[in-house]
Scaffold this motif. Sequence first.
Motif, PDB file in Angstrom:
ATOM      1  N   SER A   6      -5.513  -3.688  -5.580  1.00 38.18           N
ATOM      2  CA  SER A   6      -5.167  -2.650  -4.434  1.00 38.18           C
ATOM      3  C   SER A   6      -4.816  -3.395  -3.279  1.00 38.18           C
ATOM      4  O   SER A   6      -5.675  -4.464  -2.760  1.00 38.18           O
ATOM      5  N   ASP A  50     -10.648   2.291  -2.823  1.00 35.23           N
ATOM      6  CA  ASP A  50     -10.659   1.337  -3.900  1.00 35.23           C
ATOM      7  C   ASP A  50     -12.051   1.483  -4.476  1.00 35.23           C
ATOM      8  O   ASP A  50     -13.331   1.683  -3.983  1.00 35.23           O
ATOM      9  N   ASP A  85       0.803  -1.244  -0.036  1.00 32.78           N
ATOM     10  CA  ASP A  85       0.109  -0.021  -0.026  1.00 32.78           C
ATOM     11  C   ASP A  85       0.868   1.351  -0.059  1.00 32.78           C
ATOM     12  O   ASP A  85       0.314   2.282  -0.341  1.00 32.78           O
ATOM     13  N   ARG A  93       0.598   1.323  -5.174  1.00 28.63           N
ATOM     14  CA  ARG A  93      -0.488   0.758  -3.865  1.00 28.63           C
ATOM     15  C   ARG A  93      -1.188  -0.543  -4.396  1.00 28.63           C
ATOM     16  O   ARG A  93      -1.980  -0.955  -3.666  1.00 28.63           O
ATOM     17  N   ARG A  94      -0.635  -1.187  -5.441  1.00 28.52           N
ATOM     18  CA  ARG A  94      -1.323  -2.291  -5.929  1.00 28.52           C
ATOM     19  C   ARG A  94      -0.308  -3.553  -6.170  1.00 28.52           C
ATOM     20  O   ARG A  94       0.824  -3.278  -6.384  1.00 28.52           O
TER      21      ARG A  94
END
Lengths: 122, 270
Positions: free
Chosen positions: B135, B198, B46, B71-72
Motif C-alpha cells: 500500500s 492499511d 494511492d 492504491r498499491r
Amino acid sequence: MSADALKALTEAHAACRTVVFADMTTRMVLLSESRTVLHREAQQALALRGGRLLSAMDGDAPDPETAWDIAYSIGPDEIAVFLRVPDAPSDALCCLCAPDIDLDAFATDARSCLNRLAGVEG
Amino acid sequence: MSDPDRFDDRLAQLAGSDETVGAARVIARAGGGGRAVALAVLNAIDESILPAELVVASEAGETMTLSVAARRLRLVVAASEDLAADTVIGQELDPEGTEELEVVIALIDRFARGAAGTVVVVEQPGEETGPRGVSATRLIGMLPEEIVDSPASELVPEGAAGAPEADGGVEAERFLAVAGPRISGHLLRRPDGSETADGADDIVDILSALADLEAETTPPGFEMWLRQTGQPDGRALGRAVWADGSVAAVAFPAREGGALAAAFAQTLTV
C-alpha cells in the motif's frame, strides 16, 4: 492500610498527581490520593471518565473473555491512566499524571496497587 | 460519513482541477522540496484504482515506471540509469520484504531529491492480473526522517489532484510516519473525511469503528487500550485525534504502547 497503597504509588512516581480507586458498578469513589485539592465532583468525574474509556472498546477485545484492562488518555498537559482487574471489572484505578511520567514503570506499579486493593494476587 | 458519501468524495477528489501537459499530469514542482515530490509520487499510487503503469518524470530527465493497482505499488517496472536499483526492478513487491521495500523507498527518495522543474505522471493501462503489492500509505510511513520533517505545506503539491486546504492531517501523517514500524494496521481519516487504511480486513474494520468513537478528551489527544496482564505481543488499539479534525486509529503489539505515546507527543511539540 488500603489508603497507604495509593500514597505509596504517588510517592514512588513524582509525576503522578492524582489516584482514585473507584467501584464502577456503584459509581462510587472509594479512595483517593492527590497532590492538590481534588473535590469530590472532580474525583467522580475522573472515575466516570475511566469507566467510559475502559469499556469503550470492549466489543473489540482480542479475546471475548478478556477485555482491555488498561487504557490511556494522553493530552498535551496530562496523561490519564485507567486500570481495571479482569476478574473484578467493577474495581478501577484512575490516575492523572504529568506528561513526563515513565508510562511503563508507572503502569506496572499501578497494576500492583490495584491488585492489592482488589484483593487479587499478582 | 456513509460509504456512498465516501465514494462520492473520492470521485470528487479525483475529478479535481489537475494541471496537464499533453498526456501528462503535473503532480509536483521540484521547488516544493523533496518531500513534496516523494509524497506526490506516493499519492499518485494511492489514487490508483484500476491496474495501471505510471511513468513518473521530472525535468531533470529521470523517470520511473511503476506498476500499480488498488492504491498499491505492485512493482517497479523500470527506472533511469542514475536511479538504478537493479535489485528491485521487475521484482514483485512483497509486503513482508522489508529490505526490498527500503530499496524502493531509496529509489523514490533519489528521484525526489534529484527532481528539477515540474514532475509529471503519465498513466497507461496495466496488466489485469499481477501481485497485490504494497500500500502507498505504508510506503509513505517508510519515507526517510529528513524528508518526513520537511515543511507541512508541501504535503499536497501545487497542481496535484485535490485542493491543499482540503487535505490537512499533517500531524496525523507525521505520527503514522514515526509509528509505522511499530504498528500492524492503521486507518487515517483526514479533516475532509477522506480515508486511507492499511492492514488485514478484520483489523481495518475494528479501526474504522475506533475512528468513529467519541473522544473522551479535547483534541489533541491519544487514547490507547491494552491488555496489560496479557502477552506483550497481544493486540492493542490506539486512536489519536488532532485539532484539525484528523483521526488516526492504529493496531499494534501491546509492548509498543509507550513508544507510540512518545510518537504522538512528538507531533505536539514540532
